[in-house]
Structures are given as C-alpha cells and as structure tokens.
Scaffold this active site. Structure first.
Site, PDB file in Angstrom:
ATOM      1  N   ASP A  87      -2.035  -0.267   5.735  1.00 32.29           N
ATOM      2  CA  ASP A  87      -2.382   0.354   7.026  1.00 32.29           C
ATOM      3  C   ASP A  87      -3.855   0.686   7.184  1.00 32.29           C
ATOM      4  O   ASP A  87      -4.275   1.112   8.260  1.00 32.29           O
ATOM      5  CB  ASP A  87      -1.595   1.667   7.197  1.00 32.29           C
ATOM      6  CG  ASP A  87      -2.149   2.766   6.313  1.00 32.29           C
ATOM      7  OD1 ASP A  87      -2.403   2.493   5.116  1.00 32.29           O
ATOM      8  OD2 ASP A  87      -2.369   3.878   6.816  1.00 32.29           O
ATOM      9  N   ASP A 115       0.871  -1.172   0.000  1.00 34.49           N
ATOM     10  CA  ASP A 115       0.000   0.000   0.000  1.00 34.49           C
ATOM     11  C   ASP A 115       0.917   1.235   0.000  1.00 34.49           C
ATOM     12  O   ASP A 115       2.118   1.116   0.299  1.00 34.49           O
ATOM     13  CB  ASP A 115      -0.860  -0.088   1.274  1.00 34.49           C
ATOM     14  CG  ASP A 115      -1.613   1.187   1.567  1.00 34.49           C
ATOM     15  OD1 ASP A 115      -2.324   1.666   0.669  1.00 34.49           O
ATOM     16  OD2 ASP A 115      -1.485   1.701   2.699  1.00 34.49           O
ATOM     17  N   ASP A 157       0.003   5.225   1.031  1.00 32.63           N
ATOM     18  CA  ASP A 157      -0.128   6.181   2.143  1.00 32.63           C
ATOM     19  C   ASP A 157      -0.197   5.466   3.484  1.00 32.63           C
ATOM     20  O   ASP A 157      -1.006   4.569   3.689  1.00 32.63           O
ATOM     21  CB  ASP A 157      -1.389   7.035   1.962  1.00 32.63           C
ATOM     22  CG  ASP A 157      -1.252   7.989   0.794  1.00 32.63           C
ATOM     23  OD1 ASP A 157      -0.650   9.057   0.965  1.00 32.63           O
ATOM     24  OD2 ASP A 157      -1.731   7.641  -0.312  1.00 32.63           O
TER      25      ASP A 157
HETATM   26  O1  LIG Z   1      -4.525   3.090  -0.400  1.00 33.63           O
HETATM   27  P1  LIG Z   1      -3.618   4.208   0.010  1.00 33.63           P
HETATM   28  O2  LIG Z   1      -2.388   4.318  -0.846  1.00 33.63           O
HETATM   29  O3  LIG Z   1      -3.281   4.148   1.469  1.00 33.63           O
HETATM   30  O4  LIG Z   1      -4.474   5.541  -0.229  1.00 33.63           O
HETATM   31  C1  LIG Z   1      -5.576   5.873   0.623  1.00 33.63           C
HETATM   32  C2  LIG Z   1      -5.809   7.354   0.562  1.00 33.63           C
HETATM   33  O5  LIG Z   1      -4.545   7.942   0.882  1.00 33.63           O
HETATM   34  C3  LIG Z   1      -4.419   9.358   0.773  1.00 33.63           C
HETATM   35  O6  LIG Z   1      -5.061   9.965   1.891  1.00 33.63           O
HETATM   36  C4  LIG Z   1      -4.462   9.655   3.123  1.00 33.63           C
HETATM   37  O7  LIG Z   1      -3.097  10.165   3.132  1.00 33.63           O
HETATM   38  C5  LIG Z   1      -2.991  11.605   3.030  1.00 33.63           C
HETATM   39  C6  LIG Z   1      -1.508  11.957   2.950  1.00 33.63           C
HETATM   40  O8  LIG Z   1      -0.807  11.462   4.043  1.00 33.63           O
HETATM   41  C7  LIG Z   1      -3.704  12.241   4.226  1.00 33.63           C
HETATM   42  O9  LIG Z   1      -3.639  13.672   4.125  1.00 33.63           O
HETATM   43  C8  LIG Z   1      -5.163  11.792   4.248  1.00 33.63           C
HETATM   44  O10 LIG Z   1      -5.811  12.300   5.404  1.00 33.63           O
HETATM   45  C9  LIG Z   1      -5.254  10.266   4.268  1.00 33.63           C
HETATM   46  O11 LIG Z   1      -6.607   9.835   4.165  1.00 33.63           O
HETATM   47  C10 LIG Z   1      -4.939   9.861  -0.546  1.00 33.63           C
HETATM   48  O12 LIG Z   1      -4.896  11.267  -0.567  1.00 33.63           O
HETATM   49  C11 LIG Z   1      -6.312   9.320  -0.861  1.00 33.63           C
HETATM   50  O13 LIG Z   1      -6.731   9.746  -2.138  1.00 33.63           O
HETATM   51  C12 LIG Z   1      -6.237   7.797  -0.825  1.00 33.63           C
HETATM   52  O14 LIG Z   1      -7.493   7.238  -1.166  1.00 33.63           O
END
Ligand SMILES: O=P(O)(O)OC[C@H]1O[C@H](O[C@H]2O[C@H](CO)[C@@H](O)[C@H](O)[C@H]2O)[C@H](O)[C@@H](O)[C@@H]1O
Length: 366
Positions: free
Chosen positions: A310, A117, A119
């Site tokens: 995560d 993954d 983020d």
């Molecule tokens: O599947 P992932 O790669 O974990 O993506 C899930 C979402 O991640 C991002 O948002 C998350 O991370 C951001 C940066 O650290 C944070 O600001 C936010 O609050 C989190 O939800 C991304 O921006 C999303 O579009 C993804 O769906």
C-alpha cells in the site's frame, strides 16, 4: 469542487488520501493523484535553515494532511469527486477481485509466489504502531495461502516485530524495508529444505549507527507530544500521526539536526512517518529479487510473483515486477495514486478475500 483548504476552513473531515490527491495533483501529473516518486517521498537532509524545514513540512503536509471535524453538508461533493477520480483510476489499475479471472489466467501453468506488505495491507492503519494487530481471519487467510504458495512478508518494520504480529512460522520474512531477510522456521512442501538457511542482512555495518541515531532522536523529540521513534533495527521510523500539525516543523528541525551528522543515512516519507535508513542500494524490490533467487526462481520464466502493498516503499517492488515483465503488483488503496502496480484492491479486507480466492482457485486447478 471544494478545495482542501476550503474544507479545512469549514471543519470538514479531509480523508487522508483524498487530501493528498489534491495537494499532489499539480506537481505530479495533472488530474492524477498521490505520487510516490522519489522527488516527493525523499527529503534532502543536507544544509539547513528555515527554507529546508519549510520544504520538509510541505512534503509532510502533502503526504499526510490532518483530519478535521466533519460538516456533513459538504461531504457529498467531496465523496462524489473522489469516487469519480477513483473510477477513472481503476480503469487503469483494475480491481484484482473483480478481474480475478484475468489474474489467474495470466498465472496459468506458472508457480505463484506471494509477497505481502504488512501495515495497510494485512492490518489496517491505526494511530499506535504497537497496536497494528492483524485479525485472526486474516492470519488464517495468509496461513492457507502459504500452504499452496511460497509466501513472504516484506515490511518496513523490524523483522521480529512483524513476526510477532503475523505469528506464522512457515513464511519468509523481510523486515527493515527488506534489509533483514530470513527463511521460514517451519518447512512446508513448497519451501525447500534449505529454506531455513536463508538469511541476509546487507546493512549490518550500519547497526551501531542506527542505534546511535535512534537514541539521539528519542532524546531530541521527547518533548514533542505525540511523536514516536520506532527502532526497526536497520531503519528507524519517526511517527507524526499523533503530533499536532503546528508542531511538525519543530519535529522536522529536531530530526534534521540529528541527521545532518549522518550523511550515510537517507530520509523518506511514508504514511505519516519519516523513515530513516542506510543509503545503500537495497529496498523491497531488491528483497523480492533475492527471495525469488533463494526459492530457485532466479532465471525462470514459469514463475508468477504477486506483490501486494500500500505504500511508497512498495513501489520499488512493483517496479521490479514491471521491469521483469513478470507477475503482477497490486496496490492497496482507496484513492487514485500514481503507481507501478498494475492491479488494485481497496483495503485489507479485500486483500483477505483475494487470498482466499487464490487458494480456492489453486485447489480446483492442481
Ligand atoms: O512496510 P510496512 O509493513 O507497510 O511498514 C511501513 C511502516 O508501517 C508502520 O507505520 C504505519 O502503520 C502504523 C500502524 O497502522 C501507523 O500508525 C503509521 O502512521 C504508519 O506509518 C510502522 O510503524 C513503521 O515502522 C513502518 O516503517
């Protein structure tokens, strides 16, 4: 133990995950932590009224409590109880680093395939989604891993965006929660020549709808300070990490007012984000299965997929591995969480260390 409400009153920093633990413990499993079960993470779009919006905001609050200013005098008891809970949980979901020997023993004589993954796994969570950069050292660790094992990034992000962060052409990428899959542009000895041809977009018919909803959401939420709508191509993210909590119901109302006209879309909660995507039976778990098949491991017993993630959306992939009784899921979390993963790591820095150790082990065990 001091309650979260009490801590808020007293201006204590409520660490995001600890606070979730307290709020979710009652409806989930007594004494155990954050739940990603669909009843909590999926929001009902149908109907309307203040009751429904209230329920949405409760879920947003439960999964994403607001941090407030610290009172150091109260912090020790908070830390102690959190540590105690985490220690108990780690017994059930051992650290993949502390138990590295067990992990590699389980994979003995099998082909390891890595699914990562983005983020919260390869990059730390930050306020601005456009600045969730990956460190050079993490990139190096992933690059090294991909030299030894077929490796895929599986993200909620738009595929191009996650590629722009990771910048490694030798990986498979599954963006938009697995709805946009592409094989590596650069071949490695572990990817078949035909890997470049791997391409799958099971939700392409939804593109015009997603675009339309994106525009409507941008328009309807523009007055809500701190909100941000992110277009992930086959899915959308409405971020509320930087929105004042008292504005969450307005944001929820605006999102609901748009989505009520789109029954073919579904809404789930992530880490301070509302995730909108097509109601098709496709998720990160299906993407994992698709990629294993593309790699030629569809019905192989000698493959050992390792999935590291995560968030709630990663649970679908953990569940697939658990049901296949193959490989292992590793949840990245600093707190106790209800999960289908069997192992854990605390943070991206530990993910990097785990990848490095995996490479070292592989070099010594041809
Ligand atoms: O599947 P992932 O790669 O974990 O993506 C899930 C979402 O991640 C991002 O948002 C998350 O991370 C951001 C940066 O650290 C944070 O600001 C936010 O609050 C989190 O939800 C991304 O921006 C999303 O579009 C993804 O769906």
């Amino acid at each position: 133990m001091v309650s979260v409400a009490e801590m808020r009153k007293q201006n204590v920093i409520v660490p995001e995950e600890f606070a979730i633990t307290r709020v979710m413990a009652a409806p989930s499993r007594p004494g155990l932590a954050v739940s990603c079960k669909k009843m909590f993470s999926q929001l009902d779009i149908g109907g309307g009224g203040t009751g429904r919006i209230g329920a949405w905001v409760d879920s947003m609050r439960a999964s994403s409590p607001t941090r407030v200013k610290a009172v150091p005098a109260l912090a020790p008891s908070l830390t102690a109880s959190r540590d105690q809970e985490y220690d108990g949980w780690v017994e059930q979901h051992p650290s993949a680093l502390s138990n590295f020997g067990d992990v590699v023993a389980a994979s003995k004589e099998k082909r390891v395939v890595l699914f990562l993954d983005y983020d919260g796994t390869l990059s730390p969570i930050v306020d601005d989604p456009d600045r969730a950069f990956m460190s050079d050292s993490m990139r190096e660790a992933v690059r090294d891993a991909a030299r030894h094992f077929p490796t895929a990034i599986v993200s909620g992000r738009c595929r191009d965006k996650v590629f722009s962060f990771v910048q490694l052409r030798e990986l498979y990428y599954a963006g938009s929660h697995g709805m946009d899959i592409r094989g590596p542009v650069k071949a490695t000895k572990h990817t078949k020549a035909k890997a470049k041809a791997v391409s799958f977009q099971p939700a392409s018919e939804f593109l015009p709808m997603i675009d339309e909803v994106y525009k409507a959401l941008v328009e309807r939420t523009k007055s809500i300070q701190g909100s941000k709508v992110e277009n992930n191509t086959f899915s959308l993210s409405v971020h509320f990490r930087c929105v004042e909590e008292k504005k969450w119901s307005s944001l929820a109302e605006q999102v609901r007012s748009v989505l009520k006209d789109y029954p073919k879309l579904r809404l789930t909660l992530g880490r301070k984000v509302l995730e909108i995507r097509p109601s098709i039976k496709w998720d990160k778990g299906k993407a994992l299965e698709f990629l294993l098949e593309s790699l030629g491991f569809a019905h192989c017993s000698n493959v050992f997929p390792i999935y590291i993630g995560d968030d709630c959306t990663d649970e679908d992939a953990f569940e697939v591995l658990r049901d296949r009784e193959q490989g292992l899921g590793i949840l990245v979390s600093r707190c106790a969480k209800e999960t289908n993963a069997s192992y854990s790591l605390r943070e991206p820095a530990e993910v990097k260390e785990f990848l490095r150790r995996l490479v070292e082990w592989k070099k010594q065990t041809p």
